[in-house]
Design a protein around this motif. Structure first.
Motif, PDB file in Angstrom:
ATOM      1  N   SER A   2     -14.874  11.082 -30.317  1.00 16.23           N
ATOM      2  CA  SER A   2     -13.970  10.406 -29.389  1.00 16.23           C
ATOM      3  C   SER A   2     -13.309  11.446 -28.487  1.00 16.23           C
ATOM      4  N   ASP A   3     -12.724  10.970 -27.413  1.00 15.74           N
ATOM      5  CA  ASP A   3     -11.983  11.868 -26.528  1.00 15.74           C
ATOM      6  C   ASP A   3     -10.853  12.551 -27.301  1.00 15.74           C
ATOM      7  N   ASP A   4     -10.187  11.789 -28.151  1.00 16.09           N
ATOM      8  CA  ASP A   4      -9.093  12.363 -28.939  1.00 16.09           C
ATOM      9  C   ASP A   4      -9.590  13.462 -29.868  1.00 16.09           C
ATOM     10  N   GLN A   5     -10.742  13.267 -30.487  1.00 15.90           N
ATOM     11  CA  GLN A   5     -11.297  14.302 -31.376  1.00 15.90           C
ATOM     12  C   GLN A   5     -11.595  15.579 -30.599  1.00 15.90           C
ATOM     13  N   MET A   6     -12.178  15.438 -29.421  1.00 14.89           N
ATOM     14  CA  MET A   6     -12.460  16.620 -28.601  1.00 14.89           C
ATOM     15  C   MET A   6     -11.166  17.317 -28.199  1.00 14.89           C
ATOM     16  N   ALA A   7     -10.164  16.539 -27.819  1.00 21.75           N
ATOM     17  CA  ALA A   7      -8.889  17.122 -27.397  1.00 21.75           C
ATOM     18  C   ALA A   7      -8.248  17.907 -28.539  1.00 21.75           C
ATOM     19  N   VAL A   8      -8.339  17.411 -29.757  1.00 25.71           N
ATOM     20  CA  VAL A   8      -7.766  18.110 -30.909  1.00 25.71           C
ATOM     21  C   VAL A   8      -8.457  19.453 -31.115  1.00 25.71           C
TER      22      VAL A   8
END
Length: 78
Positions: A36-42
């Protein structure tokens, strides 16, 4: 900074990639769909394995923009 290890095209063959590191091929549709975008951002913010954290060097808006840039690799031709 990213291209040093991940390569200009996101294929994971940058000139400074550690020899022992397994770099993702960010053009791979399966790789893209698995995150997910959130996983990449983390990962960008906090780092992972050999990848350093960039959260203290990048504003949240810049990280969001970088995730969008990585997503654009999905449409790259092999």
């Amino acid at each position: 900074h990213c291209a040093k290890c991940h390569g200009e095209d996101g294929r994971g063959v940058g000139p400074e990639a550690p020899a022992e590191a397994t770099m993702p091929t960010m053009t791979d549709p399966e790789w893209q769909q698995a995150r997910s975008d959130d996983q990449m951002a983390v990962v960008i913010r906090d780092g992972k394995s050999d990848m350093p954290a960039f959260g203290e060097r990048m504003r949240p808006e810049a990280i969001t923009g970088l995730v969008a840039h990585v997503r654009a690799f999905a449409s790259a031709t092999p």
